[in-house]
Scaffold this active site. Sequence first.
Site, PDB file in Angstrom:
ATOM      1  N   LYS A   1      -7.022  60.365 -17.732  1.00  0.00           N
ATOM      2  CA  LYS A   1      -8.161  61.275 -18.021  1.00  0.00           C
ATOM      3  C   LYS A   1      -9.396  60.320 -18.461  1.00  0.00           C
ATOM      4  O   LYS A   1     -10.026  59.955 -17.641  1.00  0.00           O
ATOM      5  CB  LYS A   1      -7.784  62.072 -19.207  1.00  0.00           C
TER       6      LYS A   1
ATOM      7  N   ASP B   1       2.612  58.813 -24.774  1.00  0.00           N
ATOM      8  CA  ASP B   1       1.949  59.163 -23.601  1.00  0.00           C
ATOM      9  C   ASP B   1       0.674  59.763 -24.091  1.00  0.00           C
ATOM     10  O   ASP B   1       0.503  60.754 -24.746  1.00  0.00           O
ATOM     11  CB  ASP B   1       2.535  60.382 -22.905  1.00  0.00           C
TER      12      ASP B   1
ATOM     13  N   TYR C   1       4.493  67.192 -21.928  1.00  0.00           N
ATOM     14  CA  TYR C   1       4.295  67.208 -20.306  1.00  0.00           C
ATOM     15  C   TYR C   1       3.994  65.996 -19.955  1.00  0.00           C
ATOM     16  O   TYR C   1       3.080  65.426 -20.434  1.00  0.00           O
ATOM     17  CB  TYR C   1       3.209  68.056 -19.782  1.00  0.00           C
TER      18      TYR C   1
END
Length: 432
Positions: A272, A244, A149
């Site tokens: 995050k 990523d 994702y």
Amino acid sequence: MVTTPLKTTKSEEIFTAAQKLMPGGVSSPVRAFKSVGGQPIVFDRVLGSHIWDVDGNKYIDYVGTWGPAICGHAHPEVISALKNALENGTSFGAPCVWENVLAEMVIEAVPSIEMVRFVNSGTEACMSVLRLMRAFTGRDKIIKFEGCYHGHADMFLVKAGSGVATLGLPDSPGVPKNVTENTLTAPYNDLEAVKKLFAENPGEISGIILEPVVGNSGFITPDFGFLEGLRLLTQENNALLVFDEVMTGFRIAYGGAQERFGVTPDLTTLGKVIGGGLPVGAYGGRRDIMALVAPSGPMYQAGTLSGNPLAMTAGIKTLELLQKPGTYEYLDTITKRLSDGLLQIAQETGHEACGGQISGMFGLFFTSGPVHNYEDAKKSDLTKFSRFHRGMLEQGIYLAPSQFEAGFTSLAHTDDDIDKTLAAAKDVMSNL
Ligand code: PMP
């Protein structure tokens, strides 16, 4: 043991009202608990390793707001830094010195990053990095992996993980075909499939983007030689390698997966942890590539709130806390106890399971495994996971409400938390 049903009257009231106001009653799909029974918990407070719901139930939290809370929720030093910053206002929409400070910390820590651009989310970081890959190489095609994702931008919604996997959704309506026809996919850990894609599309692939350790199809580690193989293949094909690290950055090691595995990509996305719980993302990498980003170069990308002083402050303080000696060793030790304990309990209680951890990131699949990719992950017993999730919730343990999400620990999790969690797991698994 008989577990008492959770008292969740207020959660239910609030969620019922929310469903009339917001699609599915939530601001992000997995929160709706659809794959684990459909009755989410509504929270109103977090501290350390704990989270409290509106009915007053207290849980040990292994979601950690999906990764950012690595120092523990509402860490007093982060809160105090934020209070001070708040006195000077909430947004400048102009340069602030805190961007320099966080940029220096990121550049110092992450091997691939020589320059960085701050944005507001992981999605933004990934959609921007994709534009940059294309701008730099002059090629349109990219390779991504099934079950990974990279946020919800159109071109990544092909065989995506996270909520798309949790809800079993096909590729999303509303995404034009001509936007995704340049997104090629391969199974994770399958170098041969990647080689084939390069052979079939000579000179057309701008690069590969991947989660170097997958957290969005559950927790899946790269096989020995996989990351190195991708590094080699991209170099041979004059294509870019992009990690990523929105989830793994500053989590599985201070310098992320690239430090941990010793493979340096050309570009990296972050999110995050670097926002310490406030909305932040970033992309960065080689200076010659980053020089293309406006206003230094022609590749346009911008943001009203990007480099926001509060978000920068929370990020800086979080990274400072992570720099203290022993932090990653501590995360590794407690998370290993948790992960090993869960696997042992599964074995003792007769459930097929596999899983593992790196530092403060872990996963448990209800399948005998091994799990190398999304297809393997899908063999998990989802009904069993759903009952396990509910059972743990009843015992005061909050796990991600999906088999296809990784779990997170924090520096605030104690041995006592792990003991309580394992005791709960033993009860729940004995009665599954
Ligand atoms: N990439 C990865 C690896 C992620 O885990 C996520 C979010 N879970 C994203 C990108 C998207 O980040 P955000 O939700 O902040 O847009």
